[in-house]
Scaffold this motif. Structure first.
Motif, PDB file in Angstrom:
ATOM      1  N   THR A 159      -6.098   8.483 -19.227  1.00 39.06           N
ATOM      2  CA  THR A 159      -4.655   8.630 -19.467  1.00 39.06           C
ATOM      3  C   THR A 159      -3.851   7.453 -18.943  1.00 39.06           C
ATOM      4  N   LYS A 160      -4.514   6.520 -18.246  1.00 39.83           N
ATOM      5  CA  LYS A 160      -3.848   5.315 -17.725  1.00 39.83           C
ATOM      6  C   LYS A 160      -2.703   5.630 -16.772  1.00 39.83           C
ATOM      7  N   ARG A 161      -2.868   6.713 -16.004  1.00 42.75           N
ATOM      8  CA  ARG A 161      -1.935   7.002 -14.914  1.00 42.75           C
ATOM      9  C   ARG A 161      -2.748   7.573 -13.772  1.00 42.75           C
ATOM     10  N   ALA A 162      -2.206   7.473 -12.539  1.00 39.74           N
ATOM     11  CA  ALA A 162      -2.953   7.896 -11.358  1.00 39.74           C
ATOM     12  C   ALA A 162      -3.110   9.414 -11.326  1.00 39.74           C
ATOM     13  N   VAL A 163      -4.359   9.869 -11.325  1.00 33.00           N
ATOM     14  CA  VAL A 163      -4.692  11.281 -11.177  1.00 33.00           C
ATOM     15  C   VAL A 163      -5.603  11.394  -9.961  1.00 33.00           C
ATOM     16  N   LEU A 164      -5.289  12.323  -9.059  1.00 36.35           N
ATOM     17  CA  LEU A 164      -6.053  12.507  -7.829  1.00 36.35           C
ATOM     18  C   LEU A 164      -6.582  13.940  -7.774  1.00 36.35           C
ATOM     19  N   TRP A 165      -7.304  14.234  -6.709  1.00 34.96           N
ATOM     20  CA  TRP A 165      -7.735  15.606  -6.466  1.00 34.96           C
ATOM     21  C   TRP A 165      -7.011  16.088  -5.220  1.00 34.96           C
ATOM     22  N   SER A 166      -6.243  17.155  -5.352  1.00 36.91           N
ATOM     23  CA  SER A 166      -5.544  17.699  -4.201  1.00 36.91           C
ATOM     24  C   SER A 166      -6.532  18.487  -3.358  1.00 36.91           C
ATOM     25  N   THR A 167      -6.795  17.998  -2.133  1.00 38.43           N
ATOM     26  CA  THR A 167      -7.768  18.665  -1.267  1.00 38.43           C
ATOM     27  C   THR A 167      -7.164  19.913  -0.616  1.00 38.43           C
ATOM     28  N   SER A 168      -5.840  20.052  -0.630  1.00 38.26           N
ATOM     29  CA  SER A 168      -5.229  21.270  -0.069  1.00 38.26           C
ATOM     30  C   SER A 168      -5.120  22.351  -1.148  1.00 38.26           C
ATOM     31  N   ARG A 169      -4.736  21.965  -2.357  1.00 36.02           N
ATOM     32  CA  ARG A 169      -4.608  22.968  -3.433  1.00 36.02           C
ATOM     33  C   ARG A 169      -5.897  23.145  -4.224  1.00 36.02           C
ATOM     34  N   ASN A 170      -6.848  22.227  -3.998  1.00 39.81           N
ATOM     35  CA  ASN A 170      -8.138  22.288  -4.697  1.00 39.81           C
ATOM     36  C   ASN A 170      -7.978  22.261  -6.220  1.00 39.81           C
ATOM     37  N   GLU A 171      -7.206  21.296  -6.682  1.00 43.61           N
ATOM     38  CA  GLU A 171      -6.995  21.154  -8.126  1.00 43.61           C
ATOM     39  C   GLU A 171      -6.596  19.724  -8.459  1.00 43.61           C
ATOM     40  N   LEU A 172      -6.651  19.371  -9.734  1.00 38.72           N
ATOM     41  CA  LEU A 172      -6.237  18.037 -10.156  1.00 38.72           C
ATOM     42  C   LEU A 172      -4.770  17.837  -9.828  1.00 38.72           C
ATOM     43  N   TRP A 173      -4.464  16.647  -9.337  1.00 37.02           N
ATOM     44  CA  TRP A 173      -3.079  16.314  -8.992  1.00 37.02           C
ATOM     45  C   TRP A 173      -2.671  15.132  -9.877  1.00 37.02           C
ATOM     46  N   ARG A 174      -1.937  15.481 -10.946  1.00 37.49           N
ATOM     47  CA  ARG A 174      -1.446  14.440 -11.847  1.00 37.49           C
ATOM     48  C   ARG A 174      -0.128  13.945 -11.265  1.00 37.49           C
ATOM     49  N   LYS A 175      -0.227  12.892 -10.465  1.00 35.34           N
ATOM     50  CA  LYS A 175       0.930  12.392  -9.710  1.00 35.34           C
ATOM     51  C   LYS A 175       2.131  12.185 -10.632  1.00 35.34           C
ATOM     52  N   GLY A 176       3.227  12.850 -10.293  1.00 35.14           N
ATOM     53  CA  GLY A 176       4.450  12.701 -11.067  1.00 35.14           C
ATOM     54  C   GLY A 176       4.753  13.867 -11.982  1.00 35.14           C
ATOM     55  N   VAL A 185       0.864  -1.168   0.000  1.00 32.52           N
ATOM     56  CA  VAL A 185       0.000   0.000   0.000  1.00 32.52           C
ATOM     57  C   VAL A 185       0.905   1.224   0.000  1.00 32.52           C
ATOM     58  N   LEU A 186       0.749   2.090  -1.011  1.00 36.41           N
ATOM     59  CA  LEU A 186       1.656   3.214  -1.212  1.00 36.41           C
ATOM     60  C   LEU A 186       1.220   4.461  -0.440  1.00 36.41           C
ATOM     61  N   PHE A 187      -0.022   4.870  -0.641  1.00 38.48           N
ATOM     62  CA  PHE A 187      -0.588   5.999   0.114  1.00 38.48           C
ATOM     63  C   PHE A 187      -2.087   6.051  -0.109  1.00 38.48           C
ATOM     64  N   VAL A 188      -2.753   6.941   0.633  1.00 36.58           N
ATOM     65  CA  VAL A 188      -4.173   7.214   0.442  1.00 36.58           C
ATOM     66  C   VAL A 188      -4.294   8.639  -0.062  1.00 36.58           C
ATOM     67  N   ALA A 189      -5.136   8.829  -1.075  1.00 40.37           N
ATOM     68  CA  ALA A 189      -5.398  10.177  -1.571  1.00 40.37           C
ATOM     69  C   ALA A 189      -6.893  10.288  -1.844  1.00 40.37           C
ATOM     70  N   TYR A 190      -7.287  11.317  -2.590  1.00 37.90           N
ATOM     71  CA  TYR A 190      -8.713  11.558  -2.810  1.00 37.90           C
ATOM     72  C   TYR A 190      -8.981  11.798  -4.293  1.00 37.90           C
ATOM     73  N   ALA A 191     -10.164  11.424  -4.748  1.00 34.16           N
ATOM     74  CA  ALA A 191     -10.526  11.644  -6.150  1.00 34.16           C
ATOM     75  C   ALA A 191     -11.963  12.133  -6.246  1.00 34.16           C
ATOM     76  N   ASN A 192     -12.193  12.990  -7.212  1.00 36.83           N
ATOM     77  CA  ASN A 192     -13.555  13.349  -7.596  1.00 36.83           C
ATOM     78  C   ASN A 192     -13.815  12.740  -8.984  1.00 36.83           C
ATOM     79  N   GLU A 193     -14.958  13.047  -9.557  1.00 36.73           N
ATOM     80  CA  GLU A 193     -15.305  12.447 -10.859  1.00 36.73           C
ATOM     81  C   GLU A 193     -14.279  12.784 -11.932  1.00 36.73           C
ATOM     82  N   LYS A 194     -13.807  14.039 -11.911  1.00 33.97           N
ATOM     83  CA  LYS A 194     -12.858  14.511 -12.914  1.00 33.97           C
ATOM     84  C   LYS A 194     -11.531  13.743 -12.829  1.00 33.97           C
ATOM     85  N   ALA A 195     -11.053  13.548 -11.600  1.00 34.13           N
ATOM     86  CA  ALA A 195      -9.789  12.839 -11.404  1.00 34.13           C
ATOM     87  C   ALA A 195      -9.912  11.385 -11.854  1.00 34.13           C
ATOM     88  N   LEU A 196     -11.038  10.764 -11.535  1.00 37.69           N
ATOM     89  CA  LEU A 196     -11.241   9.373 -11.949  1.00 37.69           C
ATOM     90  C   LEU A 196     -11.313   9.265 -13.463  1.00 37.69           C
TER      91      LEU A 196
END
Lengths: 135, 135
Positions: free
Chosen positions: A57-74, A40-51
């Protein structure tokens, strides 16, 4: 050294979810798991857009709850997580991204100066609140 | 059949965390992982009390955000999760309980009538929102 992130004292931030709720973000928790090692690497958060972007794009995209924007990991670190599959729990209120990391995962660094391979690198030693670091 | 929990249509409940936040519960997400197989079993929530009891009794104890009470996993179903270790992430805002299940895990049942061994038994088949069931 950042004591919270790299120290050996337990200082849990129990206000995290309340803060997300107060901000009114429509997100659910996502567990990131290494598909080969099972770690288990980490826990993050996603909304519909991130999912949607994760699937497209076949890569992990999350929603940054602190920056309030898409977080394209990496995007900044280069530590992209290639997506193998997405799973959903029975109640459909959390997700599991099974991924293959291209490099490290965590933003903290081990004694050799490399980004760690997971964020859960500390183990609780007992009810006293101490933490043991394991690379 | 409960369509949400056992159907093949994706109907994510993105309001879950907002509901927790509105209730003002001081909880953080907990990932439950099978320590031998590495499988991610489910995500739940814990407050200080749940964590303390987990460490003291060496079994997974969570906080039920719907019933607003301690959830001693297995008290009703018998599906106790014996605790092996607890890990914390870098930011100290989530936990990983590494456990050994005595029986099943999920409250849903497979075709043979047994409680499933994990809650993530459905895989997203693609951006169209379909789900594939895997026992």
């Amino acid at each position: 050294m950042n004591e919270l992130e790299e120290g050996t004292a337990l200082r849990l931030d129990f206000g995290k979810l309340r803060a997300i709720g107060e901000r009114g973000a429509d997100v659910i928790p996502v567990v990131l798991q290494h598909v080969d090692s099972g770690e288990v690497l980490f826990v993050a958060y996603a909304n519909e857009k991130a999912l949607a972007e994760t699937l497209a794009t076949k890569r992990a995209v999350l929603w940054s709850t602190s920056r309030n924007e898409l977080w394209r990991k990496g995007d900044t670190s280069g530590d992209v997580l290639d997506l193998v599959e997405v799973r959903v729990n029975c109640e459909q209120n959390s997700l599991l991204y099974r991924v293959r990391p291209r490099g490290g995962v965590c933003h903290t660094r081990n004694v050799e100066g490399h980004t760690r391979r997971r964020c859960y690198y500390r183990r609780l030693t007992g009810p006293d609140g101490g933490l043991a670091v394991e690379e």
